[in-house]
Every structure is written in C-alpha cells, then in structure tokens.
Design a protein around this motif. Structure first.
Motif, PDB file in Angstrom:
ATOM      1  N   GLU A  12      -1.205  10.363   0.662  1.00  0.00           N
ATOM      2  CA  GLU A  12      -0.024   9.791   0.068  1.00  0.00           C
ATOM      3  C   GLU A  12       0.098   8.681   1.350  1.00  0.00           C
ATOM      4  O   GLU A  12       1.058   7.641   0.912  1.00  0.00           O
ATOM      5  CB  GLU A  12       1.211  10.981   0.419  1.00  0.00           C
ATOM      6  CG  GLU A  12       2.368  10.906  -0.293  1.00  0.00           C
ATOM      7  CD  GLU A  12       3.658  11.889  -0.574  1.00  0.00           C
ATOM      8  OE1 GLU A  12       3.067  13.103   0.033  1.00  0.00           O
ATOM      9  OE2 GLU A  12       4.587  11.382  -0.663  1.00  0.00           O
ATOM     10  N   ASP A  18      -2.708  15.546  -0.281  1.00  0.00           N
ATOM     11  CA  ASP A  18      -0.945  15.638   0.195  1.00  0.00           C
ATOM     12  C   ASP A  18      -0.728  16.157   1.340  1.00  0.00           C
ATOM     13  O   ASP A  18      -0.901  17.616   1.121  1.00  0.00           O
ATOM     14  CB  ASP A  18      -0.358  16.018  -1.267  1.00  0.00           C
ATOM     15  CG  ASP A  18       1.687  15.597  -0.971  1.00  0.00           C
ATOM     16  OD1 ASP A  18       1.956  16.078   0.728  1.00  0.00           O
ATOM     17  OD2 ASP A  18       1.711  15.934  -1.708  1.00  0.00           O
ATOM     18  N   VAL A  66       1.686  17.279   3.371  1.00  0.00           N
ATOM     19  CA  VAL A  66       2.452  18.294   3.026  1.00  0.00           C
ATOM     20  C   VAL A  66       3.295  17.508   2.306  1.00  0.00           C
ATOM     21  O   VAL A  66       4.128  17.253   1.380  1.00  0.00           O
ATOM     22  CB  VAL A  66       4.075  18.014   4.430  1.00  0.00           C
ATOM     23  CG1 VAL A  66       4.690  19.747   4.230  1.00  0.00           C
ATOM     24  CG2 VAL A  66       3.388  18.365   5.707  1.00  0.00           C
TER      25      VAL A  66
END
Ligand code: IPD
Ligand code: CA
Ligand code: CA
Length: 292
Positions: free
Chosen positions: A84, A111, A113
């Motif tokens: 991301e 991802d 977080v």
C-alpha cells in the motif's frame, strides 16, 4: 513504481508450488511487523493524509511496510511486492499499479497496517495483511492481529488456521440469524452514499451490524465464523487479498457486490459463509449500493 522487482525466472523451469516456505516467510514478516506496530501504538508523531482528510497514514505504516519488504526480499529477491505505501493513493493509480504488478510470477500483496484510523485512535482492531499470488492465483494469505496475538493463515488447497486450529465459516442460513460486518471507507463520493443505502436496506433484516474498521480482520472473522458476512465497496488489493484466501479456504464464498467471481482487482467485495451470500448481493443490488 520503484518497488516492483522484475521477475527473472526462466519460463521453462517446471512450476512447483511449495507454499510452505512462502507461508513461513509471510508468518515471520507479519509477526515482526505486528510486534513493531503494537509497540508504537500511542506514539504516532506525524499524521499524514492520502486520498482525503479521512485517509490517514503514519510513519508506523511506512516503517512496517519497509520491514516486511526487507524480510520478504531477503528470502525471495526476485519476487515482486505490491504494498500500500508504495502506491500513489487513488483508485486509478491502484488499478495501474496492480496491472503492472500482475505480470510478475510471484507477487506479494501487503497491507502493513490495515486499520490505520483505529491504530491512530488507540482502538485495538488493526492487523498486518500479507498475501502471495503465484501466477495470479492467491496461494498464501496471512493476517496478524498483534493486539490479540491471533495469526490467521491460509494456504491454497490446504485450509485455513488460527494458531493451528482450523477455521470454518459460520452456519447461519438466513439474514435474520446473521451478524454482518461492513466497512466505511474514507471515500465520500461513492462509498458513503452506497453505505447509507445499504444500511437502510440490510439493517432491518439482520441480527446485527458491526463496522470494526479493518477489512482484513473482518475477512478473517468471516473465515473464523465470528461474523456471517462482510461487504465493503472501494477496497484495494492489499485490503482483501489475504482475507479472501482465508474465507475461501474456510468454506466461504467471495464475489464482487454483483455476484461475479472475485479477482485480485475486485474493489467492491462480498465475503460470506455461502448460505446468505445471495441474500446480501440481492439486497445490495436492490438498494443500489453495489458501488458500480
Ligand atoms: C482501511 C480499513 C478500513 C476500510 C478501508 C480501508 P487502511 O485500510 O481496512 O476498515 O474501511 O476501506 O482502506 O487504510 O487502514 O489500511
Ligand atoms: Ca487497508
Ligand atoms: Ca494500510
């Protein structure tokens, strides 16, 4: 995007998926990143925004992604990573990054977080999500919740587990008996009106609705039978890749909000125990809330 590594594998090499090594690397990376994130809860100094004022990013997101990249590339230097924090925010940029990344035989989808807003507020519901797609097929999916120390692991064709215990979707067959999770993404143009319409249609039909603020954990919870279904419009590949494999390997169903099969580029997602899938899809269609 500088984060993608060209894949130099010889096409004539026999294709063997020995996902065990990949899974171990994914688990290790998720565990280390998760510990790091948890240790930083409450310490965030700089709060950045991305696609909108509600779309947050912190130095912890970036640090955790760096950590995962290093750990994966140490083992597999010729693999590609779609993370991301390596992609410009916005649906078009995400689609373009995915198109480019998809060409790679081994693609890790990360991802660091999932649930940054929760992390920032100290709401203990966030996770690390790491998936590996081999020639476009989701092969490994790992979601780690550092707060509860829950490691959800799925391997294509081999089932899904949370700390060694097989996960299975729930058994509700009617909306009236179902607990449904949904997400409120930061996008206020498409997602917010769709969500309001969907809520109006679905809330009166179900036992309850939950919106915890982590797509990855909601998918893991569908896999583990803790919620009957989850839907959200406007997701990115890293929000759901690992979770989709978890749901499928736990006996559940995943489609887009119109009922078409899920692929890594699917943005409007319905995941369920299978029994109530059609009811959710038809409710979203009826409400004009599919996001399409
Ligand atoms: C978000 C979370 C949230 C969902 C958003 C995602 P992030 O991810 O999963 O629950 O509603 O759509 O973007 O930004 O915290 O990684
Ligand atoms: Ca996310
Ligand atoms: Ca994130």
């Amino acid at each position: 995007m500088s984060s993608l590594n060209p894949n130099s594998r010889n096409e004539r090499e026999p294709y063997v998926v020995s996902s065990k090594g990949y899974t171990a690397v994914a688990i290790n990376a998720a565990a280390k990143a998760g510990e790091f994130i948890k240790s930083r809860q409450g310490t965030v100094k700089e709060l950045g925004t991305k696609s909108s004022a509600q779309d947050l990013v912190t130095e912890v997101d970036k640090g955790a992604e760096q950590m995962i990249r290093r750990l994966v590339l140490t083992h597999y230097p010729d693999h590609a990573i779609l993370g991301e924090e390596g992609v410009v925010p916005g649906a078009d940029a995400v689609t373009a990054a995915l198109e480019e990344a998809k060409e790679n035989e081994f693609l890790w989808i990360v991802d660091p977080v999932d649930g940054t807003t929760n992390f920032v507020h100290g709401f203990p519901f966030y996770a690390v999500s790491i998936a590996l797609a081999v020639r476009g097929e989701l092969t490994v999916g790992v979601i780690y919740d550092p707060v509860r120390d829950e490691m959800f692991v799925a391997e294509k064709g081999k089932g899904a587990y949370v700390h060694g215990v097989k996960t299975a979707v729930s058994s509700e067959t009617s909306l009236g008996d179902s607990l449904i999770a949904l997400g409120f993404p930061p996008d206020r143009q498409v997602a917010q009106p769709a969500n309001l319409a969907a809520l109006q249609n679905i809330l009166p039909k179900v036992r309850g609705i939950r919106a915890g603020g982590s797509a990855a954990l909601h998918l893991a919870y569908v896999a583990a039978g803790r919620v009957s279904a989850y839907y959200e419009v406007g997701l990115s590949p890293w929000d759901c890749a690992a979770g989709v494999l978890l749901v499928k390997e736990s006996g559940g169903q995943v489609t887009d909000t119109q009922g078409n099969p899920y692929h890594i580029g699917t943005r409007h997602v319905v995941a369920s125990n299978g029994h109530i899938h059609e009811d959710i899809v038809s409710s979203l269609k009826e409400a004009g809330a599919t996001g399409f």
